[in-house]
Design a protein around this motif. Structure first.
Motif, short mmCIF file in Angstrom:
data_model
loop_
_atom_site.label_atom_id
_atom_site.label_comp_id
_atom_site.label_asym_id
_atom_site.label_seq_id
_atom_site.Cartn_x
_atom_site.Cartn_y
_atom_site.Cartn_z
N TYR A 200 0.85 -1.20 0.00
CA TYR A 200 0.00 0.00 0.00
C TYR A 200 0.88 1.24 0.00
CZ TYR A 200 -4.06 -2.79 1.64
OH TYR A 200 -5.08 -3.70 1.78
N THR A 201 0.56 2.23 -0.79
CA THR A 201 1.23 3.52 -0.63
C THR A 201 0.76 4.15 0.68
OG1 THR A 201 -0.53 4.77 -1.69
CG2 THR A 201 1.20 3.87 -3.14
N VAL A 202 1.52 5.12 1.14
CA VAL A 202 1.11 5.82 2.36
C VAL A 202 -0.27 6.45 2.15
CG1 VAL A 202 1.63 7.78 3.86
CG2 VAL A 202 3.45 6.18 3.21
N ASP A 203 -0.51 6.99 1.01
CA ASP A 203 -1.82 7.59 0.74
C ASP A 203 -2.93 6.55 0.80
OD1 ASP A 203 -0.77 10.08 0.49
OD2 ASP A 203 -0.89 10.17 -1.71
N GLU A 204 -2.63 5.38 0.30
CA GLU A 204 -3.65 4.33 0.35
C GLU A 204 -3.96 3.92 1.79
OE1 GLU A 204 -3.03 2.01 -3.94
OE2 GLU A 204 -1.76 1.47 -2.23
N GLU B 3 6.97 -5.67 -5.46
CA GLU B 3 7.20 -4.44 -4.68
C GLU B 3 7.99 -4.74 -3.42
OE1 GLU B 3 3.49 -1.69 -5.98
OE2 GLU B 3 3.00 -3.30 -4.57
N ALA B 4 7.78 -5.92 -2.89
CA ALA B 4 8.53 -6.32 -1.69
C ALA B 4 9.42 -7.51 -2.09
CB ALA B 4 7.56 -6.68 -0.58
N ASN B 5 9.43 -8.55 -1.32
CA ASN B 5 10.33 -9.67 -1.57
C ASN B 5 9.61 -10.93 -2.05
OD1 ASN B 5 9.17 -9.84 1.00
ND2 ASN B 5 10.72 -11.31 1.68
N HIS C 26 10.48 -0.31 0.37
CA HIS C 26 9.92 -0.11 -0.96
C HIS C 26 9.36 1.30 -1.12
CE1 HIS C 26 7.70 -0.68 -4.66
NE2 HIS C 26 6.61 -0.26 -4.04
N LEU C 27 8.67 1.76 -0.09
CA LEU C 27 8.03 3.07 -0.17
C LEU C 27 9.02 4.21 0.08
CD1 LEU C 27 4.67 2.56 1.78
CD2 LEU C 27 5.04 2.53 -0.70
N ASP C 28 10.11 3.86 0.73
CA ASP C 28 11.02 4.90 1.19
C ASP C 28 10.29 5.90 2.09
OD1 ASP C 28 13.54 5.85 1.46
OD2 ASP C 28 13.44 7.16 -0.30
N ALA C 29 9.40 5.34 2.90
CA ALA C 29 8.67 6.17 3.86
C ALA C 29 9.30 6.00 5.24
CB ALA C 29 7.21 5.74 3.91
N ARG D 155 16.13 -4.29 2.20
CA ARG D 155 16.53 -3.82 0.86
C ARG D 155 17.16 -4.96 0.06
NH1 ARG D 155 18.63 0.86 3.56
NH2 ARG D 155 16.97 2.43 3.54
N HIS D 156 17.94 -5.74 0.77
CA HIS D 156 18.57 -6.87 0.11
C HIS D 156 17.51 -7.83 -0.43
CE1 HIS D 156 21.65 -9.94 -0.64
NE2 HIS D 156 20.84 -10.81 -0.06
N ALA D 157 16.59 -8.17 0.38
CA ALA D 157 15.55 -9.13 -0.03
C ALA D 157 14.71 -8.56 -1.18
CB ALA D 157 14.66 -9.49 1.16
N ASN D 158 14.29 -7.33 -1.03
CA ASN D 158 13.50 -6.70 -2.11
C ASN D 158 14.33 -6.63 -3.40
OD1 ASN D 158 11.65 -6.28 -0.11
ND2 ASN D 158 11.44 -4.06 -0.41
N GLY D 159 15.59 -6.27 -3.24
CA GLY D 159 16.46 -6.15 -4.41
C GLY D 159 16.57 -7.47 -5.15
#
Lengths: 354, 354, 354, 354
Positions: free
Chosen positions: A157-161, A293-295, A189-192, A267-271
């Motif tokens: 989910y985005t932060v807005d969502e 978007e994630a892993n 992923h979101l860099d939030a 980040r490693h896993a998502n990457g």
């Protein structure tokens, strides 16, 4: 330094096949020697609490538990009366994979499903659900919205969502729970910031998962509502989740959050999932079902490819959702090499056959 | 080898203030690296299961959990219907120290207390209780006898005593549960075999505690009744106690049982309690309330002595049971020196004052 | 003879708006005077039990309760473990109209829905559902199939249909529950025997509803499985449903079953629904959504007709299922005249407007 | 007028052997004919609510249920969290005679007993209990004091005694529940007003019993705390206690309270117990164990007298509490003649033998 030999092998079944990060293990070693007060009245636990407050930029109440099921169910139980309902996605973990534990912990609340694409709650459907039969004594009462971040399918989910869903919930008097078994993967992923993705977006109680992302056996209930503190403490104890040697939970938390281990691991896993997606795209044949978007990556592979991969010792879930649908999950402890090998294995399957 | 520095300090509050044995920590380190299947389908877990079967000299069903509360409550829930009652001592842990968790896990069973000296169930009282209102639909139905071995006061049932209680239970159709949070301490005191002290003596389900005696965070439900296997598995999952990274539980179990660590630790702890008793007897003033059988010692100290000890940084429970009554608990990680220092501290308090 | 003045008025909201049959009231009067043993150890209760055995042509266990919710939930609780699931139609009463009571009584079982036309379980869908994730500890376990006879929409399973569903359930090890809140209405529609429609068709436990069809406040749990007797007795008591003055429940049962009152009442109610259907068919405008099989009729009326009927004092549910959809329910105490008046009212609405 | 033939016979087992007062039966007859809205939205129910407000001299929330067990358990559940405890007398009905129903309805709360003479809670003991382990997460939390008025032994708290217990409860933050299965008998004994004996004395929720004193099958949860209204409504429904044909409950309530039937019945029953006491005192031999305050009398009779009475067809509980201890219960439907006959029977037994 403890020797740590990553041995990723060929399993992409889940992130729970991984062991623990070296930093986590080191923290356990360090925590093992002292005599300290039990039940969390120790300096390690104090430090972990402090760390969580920094991460979330505010006072939070913290309840370390031994599983995600426990985190979800104790958290939910604090937010819903037995005659309340929990609105969640049909494909959510709490609805499918916890053997009715939410019903058990809550005294028999009902999980009511709200559909939506990408395993996300659809705001329109949620809007209809939050006030359904409100006040009708013959019906369970909509009480909590539970959001998985990241979802079971690896969407985020985005932060807005999150804000929109929370707003719908709050306007009807419902509370918001976030199942963050893969919280860190969603976050990077979101860099939030953790605050933006949770309490600032309306989340009341968070299941903050560590186990899948480098810890051994600890997840955390993080409450942003101080009025729940007493209830959560009693529910934790009564669920058999108040560890006497709490330090062994909280040492993991401290090491996880210190120096950004949690973010590096995620980040490693998502990457790796992104790398796997890129690899698949380079092969004629595989169909990527959604940009990861994630892993977690879902794709469609030909039957003979699935068979061949299994024959070569690869492990992954397949044909559970639809014929030919395959799920690959990467983790902090998978290596680039293992992903590249997987890509090449798939490529070769497609080249050679059938 | 990992460095392990015992640092017993001056706390004798409980055995849960201790960290973990070096062997346990080593096992955790070893378990941290591999990719293995989750939920217990791994070789470490297989080995631990095998080890438990050897220890108990028979097939057993094994459910590792993260706390003694969970072990007791899941085990009890498998033995009692919601309208059944659990017969236990008024001073038992399940009755006093689990915040009603047994009532919660069992769907509202009632704990009915049966008195007896030394925190042990009195056979005569039990005999009256097992058939009380049997078949009367207005009353809870006696269903389980729960025995603590060792008890909260550190006393230990002899094997014959366990057999007698079990026999009373069984003759009335009740099941037998053993709360073995300090199972090892009882075992080495009796110099009995695990089999003799449990299933051969009529025990159906055992809470086998590791945490207080050298492990980090794992206790085990051991079932001697194969017909309970399915129910226990579902109850474990549904309680949030089926660990995804099960290996971190079972690695502790394996290390605990291998090479007799558990017995060494328990003998050490019991030996320290005996040494403390001998020390106290050598001082005019302290009154030993009961010869310690396990690793718990109850005595009566003068008020000024209690005060002085606390002032010197000693930690222990006092004045909870009766004015002047003090409890000291020793553990695998306490040292001879620390006990000797405690004895001398008490001696000096009595000499100098008031 | 007690004076009994039917006063049907213009409400067709539900069959629970009706009072009680004169025979039921007479039985209450007769039961009010004697001193008799409580909790069902009386001759009236004995007679009612005997009557039920005759009706069902076999030994049955009988538990009178004060509501259909209680009958359903206690019955279901005896058939399902907390980690089991109850397969039912999405539109069933247990899923929608009992405020989560089934979840509460069962210790948190999950209701899993199985779709089908006419509010009936579809055999194909059921076949897929009965073995879904069987043995998977992460999932609730399919345990009971609950069939409503008649359904919430007034449809009636044929005996063959019940047999087919039961057969699917039994072949996978599931039990069969029948929610018979309108059991009598279904029975007279089918012209089947109670035995044929229940235990001979595979039903294990029946909620036998009397309240909607002439009784005051009593429904019955009828169990065809003698092994459930003890559990049901304790569950009834523990649910607050073991009436001390049981005779007032069982006198209603006896009067209901004696001389065929229950069948006469049900035939009358069903007949009125059929008469209403015929009436509607004679009017251009109303759309009959399904030929009524029991005492419930669904049709579609024009908005102005609905409005006008309400304005004339008619009462019925409308626009809950879909715009313009109207439900009429008839009962033992509605009169032919009242139905004819309703038909004429609808006719006149269509003639005059809009 | 309905014919009503009292037929007391020779049973003094309990007041639940009685039928129903003629006025109650008349009300049922009157309620049976009309079509009225279900679930309490009818004029009879409205009148009953109004009547209760007059009786209690204030706004009250009213939930009619079908048994005293249901009244007690739903009321208690609204006052206690699952981790709370309910303080009650060891000999109270909720502790002994409801098969663990309070534990079930509350989600596993613990009943903690507080002793006292005459089946009454001792204020000193209560004072110690209300704050026991308050705030200790390892212990259930004292949450409710439950007072039986009259008690199981027929004793009656004075208004001052109720006030004192409530005051102790309230000062520690606990709520007060009154089990008034024999509320009316207590009330007429004290010659107090309902308000004085309940909310003015600190009672939050009352189980107002009608069934034992002339009604058929209805007790009432009366709540003096408006903040509990929503919770109680949902708990009532979810317990299967929201009657669709509510009028049949509330017609009884209305008739019970109108014209003082409830007080007349209670005075009659109490008067018979007093008359029986006087009779026993006139006989050398029987020992009156306590001057009866309500409609229950405990005495000690010689073994041969008990045997002889039983032989003559008398029914009563004996030898349950202590050898030779006998309980006689009188009711609204026992006659003076039947009590006098009992006295003479006892007299003759003592004269003739052994």
């Amino acid at each position: 330094m403890v020797p740590y030999t990553p041995n990723p092998g060929r399993s992409f079944m889940s992130d729970n096949i991984a062991g623990a990060s070296a930093e986590i293990v080191q923290a356990i070693i360090a925590a093992a020697t002292e005599h300290v007060p039990p039940y969390g009245n120790d300096t390690v636990t104090k430090a972990a609490r402090q760390r969580l407050q920094e991460i979330f930029e505010r006072e939070v109440d913290v309840y370390p538990v031994s599983s995600g099921t426990a985190a979800n169910c104790i958290g939910l139980a604090s937010l819903v009366k037995p005659w309340g309902s929990i609105l969640c996605h049909p494909d959510s973990h709490i609805n499918n994979d916890e053997c009715g534990a939410p019903e058990a912990f809550t005294g028999g609340s009902k999980l009511v499903t709200v559909s939506g694409n990408d395993t996300k709650l659809d705001p329109q459907s949620l809007r209809a659900a939050v006030s359904r039969k409100a006040g009708d004594v013959h019906s369970v009462q909509p009480s909590v919205v539970s959001i998985s971040q990241a979802t079971e399918s690896g969407s985020v989910y985005t932060v807005d969502e999150v804000c929109e869903l929370s707003s719908i919930a709050k306007s009807a008097g419902l509370r918001v729970h976030m199942d963050g078994a893969r919280f860190s993967n969603a976050l990077v992923h979101l860099d939030a910031s953790p605050a933006e993705m949770t309490w600032k977006a309306g989340v009341d109680v968070l299941s903050f998962g560590l186990t899948k992302n480098g810890a051994m056996t600890v997840d955390i209930i993080v409450s942003f509502d101080p009025t729940l503190a007493s209830e959560l403490a009693f529910r934790q104890k009564r669920a058999g989740q108040l560890a006497s040697k709490m330090r062994f939970h909280t040492a993991q938390i401290e090491a996880y959050l210190a120096d950004g281990l949690w973010l590096r691991n995620a980040r490693h896993a998502n990457g790796l999932a992104a790398r796997l997606a890129d690899g698949l795209k380079s092969i004629p044949g595989p169909e990527l079902l959604r940009e990861p978007e994630a892993n977690i990556l879902f794709c469609r592979l030909a039957p003979h490819v699935i068979k061949e991969l299994l024959g070569r010792g690869y492990q992954f879930y397949h044909d559970r959702w639809a014929p030919g649908t395959v799920r690959f999950v990467t983790s902090f402890s998978h290596t680039l090499g293992s992903v590249d090998e997987l890509v090449e294995a798939i490529r070769s399957c497609y080249v050679t056959k059938p």
